[in-house]
Design a protein around this motif. Structure first.
Motif, PDB file in Angstrom:
ATOM      1  N   MET A 120      -7.429  55.189  21.614  1.00  0.00           N
ATOM      2  CA  MET A 120      -6.172  54.908  20.922  1.00  0.00           C
ATOM      3  C   MET A 120      -5.951  55.853  19.741  1.00  0.00           C
ATOM      4  SD  MET A 120      -6.298  50.767  21.123  1.00  0.00           S
ATOM      5  CE  MET A 120      -4.807  50.441  20.247  1.00  0.00           C
ATOM      6  N   CYS A 121      -6.990  56.172  19.036  1.00  0.00           N
ATOM      7  CA  CYS A 121      -6.866  57.039  17.857  1.00  0.00           C
ATOM      8  C   CYS A 121      -7.063  58.501  18.215  1.00  0.00           C
ATOM      9  CB  CYS A 121      -7.879  56.632  16.793  1.00  0.00           C
ATOM     10  SG  CYS A 121      -7.589  54.978  16.170  1.00  0.00           S
ATOM     11  N   GLY A 122      -7.664  58.758  19.352  1.00  0.00           N
ATOM     12  CA  GLY A 122      -7.848  60.118  19.818  1.00  0.00           C
ATOM     13  C   GLY A 122      -8.999  60.831  19.146  1.00  0.00           C
ATOM     14  N   MET A 123      -9.021  62.122  19.373  1.00  0.00           N
ATOM     15  CA  MET A 123     -10.097  62.947  18.856  1.00  0.00           C
ATOM     16  C   MET A 123     -10.009  63.110  17.339  1.00  0.00           C
ATOM     17  SD  MET A 123     -12.346  63.729  21.049  1.00  0.00           S
ATOM     18  CE  MET A 123     -13.222  65.060  20.275  1.00  0.00           C
ATOM     19  N   GLU A 124      -8.874  62.770  16.751  1.00  0.00           N
ATOM     20  CA  GLU A 124      -8.758  62.868  15.296  1.00  0.00           C
ATOM     21  C   GLU A 124      -9.785  61.969  14.619  1.00  0.00           C
ATOM     22  OE1 GLU A 124      -6.885  64.997  13.558  1.00  0.00           O
ATOM     23  OE2 GLU A 124      -6.336  65.821  15.504  1.00  0.00           O
ATOM     24  N   LEU A 125     -10.023  60.790  15.183  1.00  0.00           N
ATOM     25  CA  LEU A 125     -11.028  59.884  14.633  1.00  0.00           C
ATOM     26  C   LEU A 125     -12.415  60.487  14.773  1.00  0.00           C
ATOM     27  CD1 LEU A 125     -11.789  57.099  13.463  1.00  0.00           C
ATOM     28  CD2 LEU A 125     -12.012  56.324  15.817  1.00  0.00           C
ATOM     29  N   VAL A 126     -12.722  61.018  15.934  1.00  0.00           N
ATOM     30  CA  VAL A 126     -14.021  61.646  16.164  1.00  0.00           C
ATOM     31  C   VAL A 126     -14.185  62.844  15.226  1.00  0.00           C
ATOM     32  CG1 VAL A 126     -15.467  62.842  17.868  1.00  0.00           C
ATOM     33  CG2 VAL A 126     -14.087  60.874  18.555  1.00  0.00           C
ATOM     34  N   ILE A 132     -17.226  62.997  12.545  1.00  0.00           N
ATOM     35  CA  ILE A 132     -18.215  64.076  12.624  1.00  0.00           C
ATOM     36  C   ILE A 132     -18.018  65.084  11.501  1.00  0.00           C
ATOM     37  CG2 ILE A 132     -18.968  66.054  14.016  1.00  0.00           C
ATOM     38  CD1 ILE A 132     -18.562  64.282  16.471  1.00  0.00           C
ATOM     39  N   GLY A 133     -16.777  65.393  11.185  1.00  0.00           N
ATOM     40  CA  GLY A 133     -16.506  66.431  10.198  1.00  0.00           C
ATOM     41  C   GLY A 133     -16.649  65.995   8.759  1.00  0.00           C
ATOM     42  N   VAL A 134     -16.561  64.684   8.484  1.00  0.00           N
ATOM     43  CA  VAL A 134     -16.579  64.223   7.107  1.00  0.00           C
ATOM     44  C   VAL A 134     -17.709  63.239   6.815  1.00  0.00           C
ATOM     45  CG1 VAL A 134     -15.237  63.018   5.335  1.00  0.00           C
ATOM     46  CG2 VAL A 134     -14.099  64.602   6.872  1.00  0.00           C
ATOM     47  N   THR A 135     -17.873  62.228   7.652  1.00  0.00           N
ATOM     48  CA  THR A 135     -18.802  61.148   7.332  1.00  0.00           C
ATOM     49  C   THR A 135     -20.241  61.624   7.194  1.00  0.00           C
ATOM     50  OG1 THR A 135     -17.345  59.644   8.546  1.00  0.00           O
ATOM     51  CG2 THR A 135     -19.538  58.839   8.006  1.00  0.00           C
TER      52      THR A 135
END
Length: 163
Positions: A56-62, A66-69
């Motif tokens: 639902m949120c797409g790759m933006e969530l991934v 991965i990029g920030v957390t």
């Protein structure tokens, strides 16, 4: 297979602790009617929820996870430890991440049409985070960003001297 069974045992132990929880009660009912162990049903339901959120949120969530957390966690840990080489590595990562974010804002209309662009960005971020001396962030910094910034700084310095 022993590791998988350990995970299911841990999930079952948590379910036992939460017997009064209405969600656990629903899982127990569903597991009885399905004839499945409730730990497996709980893990399957959790995986289905994660999959739905990603879809639902797409790759933006991934990309964000991965990029920030992980980099935030690693940066904070590095700051506490005081390892200057590691701090330099994460500072370099954050510079490259910032450049990638700015570039993606301007190139969104073009990259939207590239079929697996988001996946390629995530792969690049993983490469930039790699725990090795010459990871992707260091390579991009050395080959692209450093020369660009130094060239721009020299031009700015020359402009200021002329005035």
């Amino acid at each position: 297979m022993d590791k998988v069974n350990e995970v299911f045992d841990k999930v079952e132990a948590q379910l036992v602790k939460q017997e009064e929880n209405p969600i656990v009660q629903q899982i127990t009912k569903a597991s009885k009617s399905a004839g499945l162990p409730r730990s497996k049903l709980a893990v399957g339901a959790g995986a289905a929820i994660v999959l739905l959120v990603v879809l639902m949120c797409g790759m933006e969530l991934v990309y964000s996870i991965i990029g920030v957390t992980y980099p935030i966690f690693a940066s904070v840990t590095t700051m506490k430890g005081g390892d200057m080489d590691e701090a330099k590595r994460w500072l370099t990562y954050w510079m490259i991440f910032g450049v990638m974010m700015v570039a993606s804002n301007f190139s969104g209309m073009i990259t939207f049409w590239i079929p697996i662009w988001s996946e390629m960005q995530v792969a690049l971020l993983v490469y930039c985070q790699a725990p090795m001396k010459s990871n992707g962030a260091q390579l991009i910094y050395d080959k692209v960003l450093k020369a660009t910034v130094e060239g721009g700084a020299a031009k700015a310095s020359d402009t200021v001297k002329e005035e």
